[in-house]
Design a protein around this motif. Structure first.
Motif, PDB file in Angstrom:
ATOM      1  N   VAL A   1       0.866  -1.179   0.000  1.00 51.32           N
ATOM      2  CA  VAL A   1       0.000   0.000   0.000  1.00 51.32           C
ATOM      3  C   VAL A   1       0.901   1.226   0.000  1.00 51.32           C
ATOM      4  O   VAL A   1       1.790   1.356   0.846  1.00 51.32           O
ATOM      5  N   THR A   2       0.675   2.085  -0.988  1.00 45.98           N
ATOM      6  CA  THR A   2       1.450   3.313  -1.116  1.00 45.98           C
ATOM      7  C   THR A   2       0.682   4.464  -0.497  1.00 45.98           C
ATOM      8  O   THR A   2      -0.509   4.352  -0.217  1.00 45.98           O
ATOM      9  N   GLY A   3       1.376   5.571  -0.310  1.00 50.96           N
ATOM     10  CA  GLY A   3       0.743   6.761   0.252  1.00 50.96           C
ATOM     11  C   GLY A   3       1.223   8.005  -0.466  1.00 50.96           C
ATOM     12  O   GLY A   3       1.620   7.946  -1.637  1.00 50.96           O
ATOM     13  N   HIS A   4       1.239   9.120   0.230  1.00 51.56           N
ATOM     14  CA  HIS A   4       1.587  10.397  -0.380  1.00 51.56           C
ATOM     15  C   HIS A   4       3.088  10.685  -0.389  1.00 51.56           C
ATOM     16  O   HIS A   4       3.514  11.727  -0.849  1.00 51.56           O
ATOM     17  N   HIS A   5       3.897   9.758   0.086  1.00 54.39           N
ATOM     18  CA  HIS A   5       5.354   9.859  -0.043  1.00 54.39           C
ATOM     19  C   HIS A   5       5.819   8.598  -0.747  1.00 54.39           C
ATOM     20  O   HIS A   5       5.574   7.488  -0.275  1.00 54.39           O
ATOM     21  N   ARG A   6       6.498   8.751  -1.840  1.00 54.32           N
ATOM     22  CA  ARG A   6       6.839   7.595  -2.693  1.00 54.32           C
ATOM     23  C   ARG A   6       7.767   6.586  -2.041  1.00 54.32           C
ATOM     24  O   ARG A   6       7.854   5.445  -2.483  1.00 54.32           O
ATOM     25  N   ASP A   7       8.468   6.962  -0.984  1.00 53.19           N
ATOM     26  CA  ASP A   7       9.393   6.048  -0.334  1.00 53.19           C
ATOM     27  C   ASP A   7       8.831   5.416   0.932  1.00 53.19           C
ATOM     28  O   ASP A   7       9.554   4.759   1.675  1.00 53.19           O
ATOM     29  N   VAL A   8       7.551   5.618   1.192  1.00 52.75           N
ATOM     30  CA  VAL A   8       6.881   5.025   2.348  1.00 52.75           C
ATOM     31  C   VAL A   8       5.886   3.991   1.820  1.00 52.75           C
ATOM     32  O   VAL A   8       4.942   4.325   1.114  1.00 52.75           O
ATOM     33  N   LEU A   9       6.127   2.730   2.161  1.00 51.96           N
ATOM     34  CA  LEU A   9       5.345   1.609   1.641  1.00 51.96           C
ATOM     35  C   LEU A   9       4.933   0.710   2.803  1.00 51.96           C
ATOM     36  O   LEU A   9       5.714   0.507   3.728  1.00 51.96           O
ATOM     37  N   THR A  10       3.734   0.159   2.727  1.00 47.47           N
ATOM     38  CA  THR A  10       3.268  -0.714   3.801  1.00 47.47           C
ATOM     39  C   THR A  10       2.835  -2.048   3.218  1.00 47.47           C
ATOM     40  O   THR A  10       2.079  -2.101   2.249  1.00 47.47           O
ATOM     41  N   TYR A  11       3.314  -3.124   3.819  1.00 50.80           N
ATOM     42  CA  TYR A  11       2.963  -4.475   3.383  1.00 50.80           C
ATOM     43  C   TYR A  11       1.708  -4.955   4.115  1.00 50.80           C
ATOM     44  O   TYR A  11       1.585  -4.802   5.328  1.00 50.80           O
ATOM     45  N   VAL A  12       0.795  -5.560   3.333  1.00 54.08           N
ATOM     46  CA  VAL A  12      -0.403  -6.191   3.889  1.00 54.08           C
ATOM     47  C   VAL A  12      -0.380  -7.649   3.440  1.00 54.08           C
ATOM     48  O   VAL A  12      -0.354  -7.944   2.239  1.00 54.08           O
ATOM     49  N   ALA A  13      -0.369  -8.553   4.404  1.00 54.74           N
ATOM     50  CA  ALA A  13      -0.347  -9.992   4.119  1.00 54.74           C
ATOM     51  C   ALA A  13      -1.715 -10.446   3.613  1.00 54.74           C
ATOM     52  O   ALA A  13      -2.744  -9.829   3.927  1.00 54.74           O
ATOM     53  N   PRO A  14      -1.758 -11.535   2.838  1.00 53.46           N
ATOM     54  CA  PRO A  14      -3.011 -11.977   2.234  1.00 53.46           C
ATOM     55  C   PRO A  14      -4.088 -12.362   3.234  1.00 53.46           C
ATOM     56  O   PRO A  14      -5.277 -12.288   2.916  1.00 53.46           O
ATOM     57  N   ASP A  15      -3.709 -12.761   4.443  1.00 49.91           N
ATOM     58  CA  ASP A  15      -4.733 -13.165   5.402  1.00 49.91           C
ATOM     59  C   ASP A  15      -5.042 -12.080   6.439  1.00 49.91           C
ATOM     60  O   ASP A  15      -5.753 -12.327   7.397  1.00 49.91           O
ATOM     61  N   GLU A  16      -4.523 -10.864   6.246  1.00 54.33           N
ATOM     62  CA  GLU A  16      -4.805  -9.788   7.203  1.00 54.33           C
ATOM     63  C   GLU A  16      -6.200  -9.180   7.017  1.00 54.33           C
ATOM     64  O   GLU A  16      -6.980  -9.183   7.958  1.00 54.33           O
ATOM     65  N   PRO A  17      -6.532  -8.658   5.854  1.00 51.88           N
ATOM     66  CA  PRO A  17      -7.875  -8.086   5.734  1.00 51.88           C
ATOM     67  C   PRO A  17      -8.891  -9.184   5.404  1.00 51.88           C
ATOM     68  O   PRO A  17      -8.583 -10.115   4.654  1.00 51.88           O
ATOM     69  N   ARG A  18     -10.053  -9.086   5.970  1.00 49.52           N
ATOM     70  CA  ARG A  18     -11.092 -10.079   5.633  1.00 49.52           C
ATOM     71  C   ARG A  18     -11.566  -9.884   4.203  1.00 49.52           C
ATOM     72  O   ARG A  18     -11.808 -10.836   3.484  1.00 49.52           O
ATOM     73  N   ASP A  19     -11.721  -8.641   3.824  1.00 50.23           N
ATOM     74  CA  ASP A  19     -12.151  -8.275   2.473  1.00 50.23           C
ATOM     75  C   ASP A  19     -10.893  -8.008   1.650  1.00 50.23           C
ATOM     76  O   ASP A  19     -10.042  -7.233   2.060  1.00 50.23           O
ATOM     77  N   ARG A  20     -10.770  -8.651   0.501  1.00 50.11           N
ATOM     78  CA  ARG A  20      -9.569  -8.503  -0.320  1.00 50.11           C
ATOM     79  C   ARG A  20      -9.742  -7.507  -1.465  1.00 50.11           C
ATOM     80  O   ARG A  20      -8.935  -7.478  -2.387  1.00 50.11           O
ATOM     81  N   SER A  21     -10.757  -6.674  -1.389  1.00 47.59           N
ATOM     82  CA  SER A  21     -10.927  -5.648  -2.415  1.00 47.59           C
ATOM     83  C   SER A  21      -9.828  -4.598  -2.244  1.00 47.59           C
ATOM     84  O   SER A  21      -9.271  -4.433  -1.152  1.00 47.59           O
ATOM     85  N   ASP A  22      -9.510  -3.898  -3.317  1.00 48.19           N
ATOM     86  CA  ASP A  22      -8.459  -2.883  -3.241  1.00 48.19           C
ATOM     87  C   ASP A  22      -8.758  -1.838  -2.172  1.00 48.19           C
ATOM     88  O   ASP A  22      -7.859  -1.399  -1.462  1.00 48.19           O
ATOM     89  N   ILE A  23      -9.998  -1.429  -2.064  1.00 45.03           N
ATOM     90  CA  ILE A  23     -10.342  -0.398  -1.077  1.00 45.03           C
ATOM     91  C   ILE A  23     -10.124  -0.911   0.349  1.00 45.03           C
ATOM     92  O   ILE A  23      -9.559  -0.210   1.189  1.00 45.03           O
ATOM     93  N   ALA A  24     -10.545  -2.147   0.619  1.00 45.54           N
ATOM     94  CA  ALA A  24     -10.367  -2.709   1.967  1.00 45.54           C
ATOM     95  C   ALA A  24      -8.882  -2.907   2.290  1.00 45.54           C
ATOM     96  O   ALA A  24      -8.438  -2.587   3.390  1.00 45.54           O
ATOM     97  N   VAL A  25      -8.118  -3.425   1.326  1.00 42.51           N
ATOM     98  CA  VAL A  25      -6.683  -3.621   1.522  1.00 42.51           C
ATOM     99  C   VAL A  25      -6.006  -2.267   1.730  1.00 42.51           C
ATOM    100  O   VAL A  25      -5.164  -2.100   2.619  1.00 42.51           O
TER     101      VAL A  25
END
Length: 134
Positions: A78-102
């Motif tokens: 998941v990216t944000g408003h600074h190009r060098d700040v990135l967050t990893y989300v594992a496949p089993d973390e969100p219940r909903d796997r839609s882009d908005i939920a992730v």
């Protein structure tokens, strides 16, 4: 749901950021700051960046995000408003796997990292100085 440990996060980011010239710093909840001008203490520099660009402020660019399917690791970045700040989300973390939920899930992890500021790993890929023949 499987707990995402620091060891798992380090392994994922090592695969995702395979460029041997890129140093990076990992925070407790999976946010990684790529240090593009690696001078001085990498953890301090990354903490400064995340302190400024990690917290979410509704209605501002800090609330924006993008979702990238991680090709070299299961899950998403998941990216944000600074190009060098990135967050990893594992496949089993969100219940909903839609882009908005992730994206919302990853943004919340970035917010926690941006307010708690706990460094758990530093990947220093700078070339050693002062080695070799003079």
């Amino acid at each position: 749901m499987t707990a995402v440990t620091t060891e798992i996060l380090v392994d994922v980011w090592q695969r995702l950021l395979a460029d041997p010239r890129k140093s990076w710093v990992l925070f407790e909840h999976g946010t990684c700051v790529v240090v593009t001008a690696p001078e001085g203490d990498l953890a301090e520099r990354a903490t400064e960046v995340l302190r400024e660009f990690g917290s979410v402020h509704a209605g501002s660019p800090a609330g924006d995000f993008g979702v990238i399917d991680a090709k070299d690791a299961d899950g998403w970045v998941v990216t944000g408003h600074h190009r060098d700040v990135l967050t990893y989300v594992a496949p089993d973390e969100p219940r909903d796997r839609s882009d908005i939920a992730v994206g919302v899930y990853g943004r919340s992890k970035r917010h926690r990292d941006g307010t708690e500021l706990r460094v758990v790993h530093v990947e220093d890929r700078r070339a050693p100085t002062g080695t070799g023949p003079a």
